[in-house]
Motif scaffolding. Structure first.
Motif: not given
Length: 366
Positions: A203-224
Protein backbone atom coordinates in the motif's frame (compact mmCIF):
# COMPACT_ATOMS: atom_id res chain seq x y z
CA UNK A 1 -15.25 -38.02 -21.53
CA UNK A 2 -17.88 -36.42 -23.73
CA UNK A 3 -17.78 -32.77 -24.77
CA UNK A 4 -20.91 -32.12 -22.71
CA UNK A 5 -21.50 -32.51 -18.97
CA UNK A 6 -25.16 -32.22 -18.12
CA UNK A 7 -26.18 -28.84 -19.57
CA UNK A 8 -22.58 -27.57 -19.90
CA UNK A 9 -20.77 -27.68 -23.24
CA UNK A 10 -17.02 -27.96 -22.66
CA UNK A 11 -14.45 -25.85 -24.48
CA UNK A 12 -10.70 -25.43 -24.15
CA UNK A 13 -8.67 -26.54 -21.14
CA UNK A 14 -7.95 -23.60 -18.81
CA UNK A 15 -5.74 -25.21 -16.16
CA UNK A 16 -5.08 -28.50 -14.39
CA UNK A 17 -3.38 -29.73 -11.25
CA UNK A 18 -3.04 -33.01 -9.36
CA UNK A 19 -6.68 -32.90 -8.28
CA UNK A 20 -8.80 -31.22 -10.95
CA UNK A 21 -9.03 -30.16 -14.57
CA UNK A 22 -10.86 -26.97 -15.54
CA UNK A 23 -12.43 -26.03 -18.84
CA UNK A 24 -14.06 -23.07 -20.46
CA UNK A 25 -17.71 -24.06 -20.78
CA UNK A 26 -21.07 -22.71 -21.87
CA UNK A 27 -24.27 -23.06 -19.87
CA UNK A 28 -26.81 -24.07 -22.52
CA UNK A 29 -29.74 -23.39 -20.20
CA UNK A 30 -28.82 -19.89 -18.96
CA UNK A 31 -26.85 -18.93 -22.10
CA UNK A 32 -23.70 -17.77 -20.34
CA UNK A 33 -20.01 -18.66 -20.31
CA UNK A 34 -18.71 -20.44 -17.22
CA UNK A 35 -15.71 -22.34 -15.89
CA UNK A 36 -16.18 -26.01 -15.02
CA UNK A 37 -13.84 -27.71 -12.53
CA UNK A 38 -13.93 -31.52 -12.71
CA UNK A 39 -12.25 -33.97 -10.33
CA UNK A 40 -9.62 -35.98 -12.19
CA UNK A 41 -10.71 -39.43 -13.30
CA UNK A 42 -7.85 -41.09 -11.41
CA UNK A 43 -9.18 -39.53 -8.20
CA UNK A 44 -12.82 -40.43 -8.77
CA UNK A 45 -12.47 -43.51 -6.56
CA UNK A 46 -11.17 -41.34 -3.71
CA UNK A 47 -14.32 -40.60 -1.75
CA UNK A 48 -12.43 -38.21 0.54
CA UNK A 49 -11.28 -36.08 -2.40
CA UNK A 50 -14.77 -35.89 -3.84
CA UNK A 51 -16.20 -34.99 -0.46
CA UNK A 52 -13.60 -32.26 0.03
CA UNK A 53 -14.44 -30.69 -3.33
CA UNK A 54 -18.14 -30.53 -2.50
CA UNK A 55 -17.41 -29.27 1.02
CA UNK A 56 -15.31 -26.54 -0.54
CA UNK A 57 -18.33 -25.56 -2.60
CA UNK A 58 -20.50 -25.36 0.51
CA UNK A 59 -17.90 -23.19 2.27
CA UNK A 60 -17.73 -20.86 -0.73
CA UNK A 61 -21.50 -20.47 -0.71
CA UNK A 62 -21.32 -19.30 2.91
CA UNK A 63 -18.18 -17.13 2.90
CA UNK A 64 -17.02 -15.27 -0.19
CA UNK A 65 -13.30 -14.87 -0.66
CA UNK A 66 -12.31 -11.58 -2.32
CA UNK A 67 -11.31 -11.88 -5.97
CA UNK A 68 -12.33 -15.56 -6.21
CA UNK A 69 -14.73 -16.47 -9.02
CA UNK A 70 -18.32 -16.92 -7.86
CA UNK A 71 -19.72 -20.43 -7.54
CA UNK A 72 -22.77 -21.08 -9.75
CA UNK A 73 -23.49 -24.80 -9.54
CA UNK A 74 -22.23 -28.23 -8.50
CA UNK A 75 -22.94 -31.78 -9.60
CA UNK A 76 -21.53 -35.20 -10.39
CA UNK A 77 -20.70 -36.67 -13.81
CA UNK A 78 -19.91 -40.39 -14.11
CA UNK A 79 -18.96 -40.50 -10.46
CA UNK A 80 -16.75 -37.40 -10.67
CA UNK A 81 -17.84 -34.28 -8.74
CA UNK A 82 -17.68 -30.96 -10.58
CA UNK A 83 -18.08 -27.29 -9.72
CA UNK A 84 -19.30 -24.52 -12.01
CA UNK A 85 -17.78 -21.05 -11.54
CA UNK A 86 -18.20 -17.75 -13.34
CA UNK A 87 -16.41 -17.51 -16.67
CA UNK A 88 -12.82 -16.37 -17.08
CA UNK A 89 -12.70 -12.56 -17.13
CA UNK A 90 -9.41 -12.25 -19.00
CA UNK A 91 -6.09 -13.88 -19.88
CA UNK A 92 -3.96 -15.66 -17.29
CA UNK A 93 -1.11 -14.05 -15.39
CA UNK A 94 1.33 -16.14 -17.42
CA UNK A 95 -0.09 -14.67 -20.61
CA UNK A 96 -0.02 -11.09 -19.23
CA UNK A 97 3.43 -11.09 -17.61
CA UNK A 98 5.49 -9.03 -17.32
CA UNK A 99 3.22 -6.37 -15.84
CA UNK A 100 3.95 -2.68 -15.25
CA UNK A 101 5.19 -2.14 -11.66
CA UNK A 102 2.00 -0.39 -10.48
CA UNK A 103 -0.18 -3.19 -11.84
CA UNK A 104 2.09 -5.83 -10.27
CA UNK A 105 1.69 -4.08 -6.90
CA UNK A 106 -2.10 -4.10 -7.25
CA UNK A 107 -2.07 -7.80 -8.17
CA UNK A 108 0.09 -8.77 -5.18
CA UNK A 109 -2.08 -6.70 -2.81
CA UNK A 110 -5.26 -8.38 -4.10
CA UNK A 111 -3.76 -11.85 -3.67
CA UNK A 112 -2.59 -10.96 -0.15
CA UNK A 113 -6.15 -9.87 0.73
CA UNK A 114 -7.49 -13.23 -0.49
CA UNK A 115 -4.91 -15.17 1.55
CA UNK A 116 -5.59 -13.13 4.68
CA UNK A 117 -9.35 -13.71 4.45
CA UNK A 118 -8.89 -17.46 3.91
CA UNK A 119 -6.52 -17.70 6.88
CA UNK A 120 -8.85 -15.70 9.11
CA UNK A 121 -11.84 -17.91 8.24
CA UNK A 122 -9.91 -21.19 8.23
CA UNK A 123 -10.90 -21.77 4.60
CA UNK A 124 -9.09 -23.88 2.07
CA UNK A 125 -7.20 -21.51 -0.16
CA UNK A 126 -7.72 -21.54 -3.93
CA UNK A 127 -4.77 -22.77 -5.94
CA UNK A 128 -2.85 -19.58 -6.79
CA UNK A 129 -0.92 -20.22 -10.00
CA UNK A 130 -0.01 -18.35 -13.15
CA UNK A 131 -2.92 -20.12 -14.90
CA UNK A 132 -5.65 -19.74 -12.26
CA UNK A 133 -5.02 -16.00 -11.80
CA UNK A 134 -6.74 -13.97 -14.51
CA UNK A 135 -6.42 -10.24 -15.27
CA UNK A 136 -8.83 -8.23 -17.38
CA UNK A 137 -8.15 -5.07 -19.40
CA UNK A 138 -9.13 -2.87 -16.44
CA UNK A 139 -6.54 -4.50 -14.16
CA UNK A 140 -9.13 -6.41 -12.12
CA UNK A 141 -8.00 -9.74 -10.69
CA UNK A 142 -9.97 -12.99 -10.67
CA UNK A 143 -8.97 -16.36 -9.19
CA UNK A 144 -10.55 -19.22 -11.16
CA UNK A 145 -10.12 -22.04 -8.68
CA UNK A 146 -11.73 -23.38 -5.54
CA UNK A 147 -9.24 -26.21 -5.17
CA UNK A 148 -8.48 -28.75 -2.50
CA UNK A 149 -5.46 -27.09 -0.93
CA UNK A 150 -5.36 -26.82 2.88
CA UNK A 151 -5.00 -23.38 4.50
CA UNK A 152 -1.47 -21.97 4.08
CA UNK A 153 0.65 -20.95 7.03
CA UNK A 154 2.34 -17.53 6.98
CA UNK A 155 5.65 -18.74 5.53
CA UNK A 156 4.04 -20.78 2.76
CA UNK A 157 1.69 -17.92 1.84
CA UNK A 158 4.58 -15.44 1.59
CA UNK A 159 6.56 -17.89 -0.53
CA UNK A 160 3.64 -18.22 -2.96
CA UNK A 161 3.28 -14.42 -3.15
CA UNK A 162 7.02 -14.00 -3.77
CA UNK A 163 6.91 -16.41 -6.71
CA UNK A 164 3.84 -14.78 -8.24
CA UNK A 165 5.19 -11.24 -7.81
CA UNK A 166 8.49 -12.27 -9.39
CA UNK A 167 6.60 -13.77 -12.34
CA UNK A 168 4.47 -10.63 -12.69
CA UNK A 169 7.54 -8.39 -12.81
CA UNK A 170 9.57 -10.58 -15.18
CA UNK A 171 13.27 -11.32 -15.08
CA UNK A 172 14.52 -7.89 -16.20
CA UNK A 173 16.21 -5.70 -13.52
CA UNK A 174 13.74 -3.21 -12.07
CA UNK A 175 15.85 -0.09 -12.47
CA UNK A 176 12.62 1.89 -12.93
CA UNK A 177 11.17 0.52 -9.66
CA UNK A 178 14.02 -0.04 -7.17
CA UNK A 179 11.73 0.13 -4.11
CA UNK A 180 9.58 -2.69 -5.49
CA UNK A 181 12.69 -4.68 -6.36
CA UNK A 182 13.93 -4.26 -2.77
CA UNK A 183 10.56 -5.39 -1.38
CA UNK A 184 10.65 -8.51 -3.56
CA UNK A 185 14.13 -9.36 -2.30
CA UNK A 186 12.98 -8.97 1.31
CA UNK A 187 9.98 -11.15 0.59
CA UNK A 188 12.17 -13.85 -0.93
CA UNK A 189 14.68 -13.73 1.91
CA UNK A 190 12.04 -14.17 4.63
CA UNK A 191 12.51 -10.69 6.09
CA UNK A 192 8.72 -10.16 5.97
CA UNK A 193 6.96 -12.32 8.53
CA UNK A 194 3.25 -11.78 7.79
CA UNK A 195 0.87 -11.27 4.89
CA UNK A 196 -0.57 -8.25 6.72
CA UNK A 197 2.85 -6.57 6.78
CA UNK A 198 3.31 -7.26 3.08
CA UNK A 199 -0.08 -5.66 2.33
CA UNK A 200 0.90 -2.57 4.32
CA UNK A 201 4.18 -2.17 2.44
CA UNK A 202 2.50 -2.73 -0.92
CA UNK A 203 0.00 0.00 0.00
CA UNK A 204 2.83 2.40 0.79
CA UNK A 205 4.50 1.62 -2.54
CA UNK A 206 1.22 2.17 -4.40
CA UNK A 207 0.82 5.62 -2.83
CA UNK A 208 4.41 6.54 -3.63
CA UNK A 209 3.93 5.44 -7.24
CA UNK A 210 1.62 8.43 -7.72
CA UNK A 211 4.34 10.84 -6.48
CA UNK A 212 7.52 10.23 -8.50
CA UNK A 213 10.98 11.07 -7.18
CA UNK A 214 13.11 13.20 -9.50
CA UNK A 215 16.88 12.66 -9.43
CA UNK A 216 18.71 15.67 -10.85
CA UNK A 217 20.89 14.75 -13.87
CA UNK A 218 22.11 16.65 -16.90
CA UNK A 219 18.64 16.75 -18.50
CA UNK A 220 15.41 18.29 -17.24
CA UNK A 221 13.00 15.52 -16.13
CA UNK A 222 9.36 15.32 -17.14
CA UNK A 223 7.03 14.90 -14.17
CA UNK A 224 3.24 15.05 -13.82
CA UNK A 225 1.78 18.45 -13.07
CA UNK A 226 0.16 17.37 -9.81
CA UNK A 227 3.24 15.59 -8.42
CA UNK A 228 5.61 16.96 -5.81
CA UNK A 229 9.10 15.80 -6.89
CA UNK A 230 11.91 15.24 -4.42
CA UNK A 231 15.21 16.62 -5.69
CA UNK A 232 18.22 14.49 -4.70
CA UNK A 233 21.82 15.66 -5.17
CA UNK A 234 24.26 12.81 -4.53
CA UNK A 235 27.58 13.50 -2.80
CA UNK A 236 30.68 11.28 -2.77
CA UNK A 237 31.76 9.68 0.51
CA UNK A 238 34.73 12.04 0.83
CA UNK A 239 32.39 15.02 1.17
CA UNK A 240 33.91 16.76 -1.89
CA UNK A 241 31.82 17.34 -4.96
CA UNK A 242 33.08 15.90 -8.25
CA UNK A 243 33.37 18.39 -11.17
CA UNK A 244 30.11 17.20 -12.75
CA UNK A 245 28.28 17.51 -9.44
CA UNK A 246 29.75 20.97 -8.87
CA UNK A 247 28.29 21.99 -12.22
CA UNK A 248 24.90 20.54 -11.25
CA UNK A 249 24.95 22.34 -7.91
CA UNK A 250 25.82 25.58 -9.66
CA UNK A 251 22.91 25.00 -12.03
CA UNK A 252 20.53 24.52 -9.10
CA UNK A 253 21.75 27.73 -7.49
CA UNK A 254 21.26 29.54 -10.80
CA UNK A 255 17.69 28.18 -11.10
CA UNK A 256 16.97 29.38 -7.58
CA UNK A 257 18.34 32.81 -8.34
CA UNK A 258 16.26 33.07 -11.52
CA UNK A 259 13.15 31.97 -9.62
CA UNK A 260 13.76 34.57 -6.92
CA UNK A 261 14.33 37.29 -9.51
CA UNK A 262 11.14 36.30 -11.33
CA UNK A 263 9.15 36.43 -8.10
CA UNK A 264 10.51 39.91 -7.30
CA UNK A 265 9.70 41.13 -10.82
CA UNK A 266 6.16 39.69 -10.57
CA UNK A 267 5.63 41.41 -7.23
CA UNK A 268 6.73 44.74 -8.74
CA UNK A 269 4.42 44.16 -11.70
CA UNK A 270 1.50 43.53 -9.35
CA UNK A 271 1.11 39.76 -10.18
CA UNK A 272 1.13 37.50 -7.11
CA UNK A 273 3.92 34.87 -7.38
CA UNK A 274 1.44 32.13 -6.58
CA UNK A 275 -0.33 32.75 -9.91
CA UNK A 276 2.66 31.47 -11.88
CA UNK A 277 4.36 28.06 -12.00
CA UNK A 278 7.37 27.61 -9.74
CA UNK A 279 10.10 24.95 -9.61
CA UNK A 280 7.98 23.27 -6.91
CA UNK A 281 5.32 22.69 -9.58
CA UNK A 282 2.57 24.79 -8.01
CA UNK A 283 -0.45 24.38 -10.38
CA UNK A 284 -1.37 27.54 -12.22
CA UNK A 285 -3.18 28.82 -15.24
CA UNK A 286 -6.50 29.94 -13.76
CA UNK A 287 -8.38 32.49 -15.80
CA UNK A 288 -7.55 36.07 -15.02
CA UNK A 289 -10.07 37.48 -12.59
CA UNK A 290 -11.79 34.09 -12.24
CA UNK A 291 -12.22 32.07 -9.10
CA UNK A 292 -10.82 28.51 -9.00
CA UNK A 293 -14.42 27.39 -8.62
CA UNK A 294 -16.08 25.96 -11.70
CA UNK A 295 -19.72 25.17 -12.35
CA UNK A 296 -20.71 22.05 -14.28
CA UNK A 297 -20.92 22.72 -17.99
CA UNK A 298 -18.17 25.35 -18.02
CA UNK A 299 -15.84 24.99 -21.01
CA UNK A 300 -12.16 25.69 -20.34
CA UNK A 301 -8.76 24.95 -21.86
CA UNK A 302 -5.60 23.47 -20.38
CA UNK A 303 -3.12 26.26 -19.62
CA UNK A 304 -0.17 25.27 -17.42
CA UNK A 305 2.37 28.03 -16.94
CA UNK A 306 5.29 25.58 -17.32
CA UNK A 307 3.95 24.24 -20.63
CA UNK A 308 3.95 20.64 -19.39
CA UNK A 309 1.03 18.26 -19.86
CA UNK A 310 -1.82 18.22 -17.35
CA UNK A 311 -2.32 14.87 -15.61
CA UNK A 312 -5.88 13.49 -15.51
CA UNK A 313 -6.58 10.99 -12.72
CA UNK A 314 -9.42 8.63 -11.79
CA UNK A 315 -10.26 10.61 -8.63
CA UNK A 316 -9.69 13.98 -6.92
CA UNK A 317 -6.19 13.44 -5.52
CA UNK A 318 -2.64 12.52 -6.49
CA UNK A 319 -3.03 9.05 -4.98
CA UNK A 320 -5.59 8.09 -7.62
CA UNK A 321 -4.32 6.24 -10.73
CA UNK A 322 -3.32 8.32 -13.74
CA UNK A 323 -5.69 8.01 -16.72
CA UNK A 324 -4.06 10.25 -19.32
CA UNK A 325 -2.40 13.63 -19.79
CA UNK A 326 -3.57 16.62 -21.81
CA UNK A 327 -1.28 19.09 -23.59
CA UNK A 328 -1.71 22.84 -23.25
CA UNK A 329 -4.58 24.21 -25.33
CA UNK A 330 -6.78 21.11 -25.00
CA UNK A 331 -10.46 22.04 -24.65
CA UNK A 332 -12.26 20.45 -21.68
CA UNK A 333 -15.79 20.46 -20.29
CA UNK A 334 -16.25 20.63 -16.52
CA UNK A 335 -18.63 17.92 -15.25
CA UNK A 336 -18.29 18.25 -11.49
CA UNK A 337 -16.47 20.23 -8.82
CA UNK A 338 -14.58 22.00 -7.56
CA UNK A 339 -13.53 19.62 -4.78
CA UNK A 340 -10.50 19.86 -2.47
CA UNK A 341 -7.97 17.04 -2.53
CA UNK A 342 -4.62 17.42 -0.78
CA UNK A 343 -2.94 20.71 -1.69
CA UNK A 344 -5.01 21.14 -4.88
CA UNK A 345 -8.55 21.91 -5.95
CA UNK A 346 -9.93 19.32 -8.39
CA UNK A 347 -12.66 19.22 -11.03
CA UNK A 348 -14.01 16.32 -13.03
CA UNK A 349 -13.71 16.98 -16.76
CA UNK A 350 -14.37 15.45 -20.14
CA UNK A 351 -11.85 15.82 -22.97
CA UNK A 352 -11.40 13.83 -26.18
CA UNK A 353 -14.03 11.35 -24.99
CA UNK A 354 -12.20 10.66 -21.71
CA UNK A 355 -13.50 11.61 -18.26
CA UNK A 356 -11.40 12.14 -15.13
CA UNK A 357 -10.20 14.57 -12.46
CA UNK A 358 -7.56 17.26 -12.83
CA UNK A 359 -6.18 20.28 -11.00
CA UNK A 360 -8.58 23.23 -11.42
CA UNK A 361 -5.87 25.88 -11.27
CA UNK A 362 -4.35 24.50 -14.48
CA UNK A 363 -7.45 25.47 -16.50
CA UNK A 364 -8.54 28.84 -17.85
CA UNK A 365 -11.29 30.25 -19.99
CA UNK A 366 -10.58 30.18 -23.74
Amino acid sequence: MSATIDRYQLGELLYADQDIVAYRAHDALLKRNVTLELLRSERSADAAAGGQLLEKARQSALIDLPHVAALYDQGTHEGRPYLVLEGASGPSLRECAPLPPERAIDMAAALAATIETAQRNGQRLPALTAETIRLDDEGNLQILNLGLRPPLDANAALSVLADLLALALGDAPLRHAPALDALLERLRSGALTSVARLRAELGELRQRAAVPTTVVTGAAPTVPLDAEPTVVVARPASGKLAPRRRMLLAGLLLIGAVGLGTALWQRQAGTPPGDQATPALTPTGAAAGASPGAAAGLRLVVATATGQALVVRSGPGTHFPRITSLPNGTAVEVLEGPQPGGRYTWVRIRANGIEGWCVREALREP
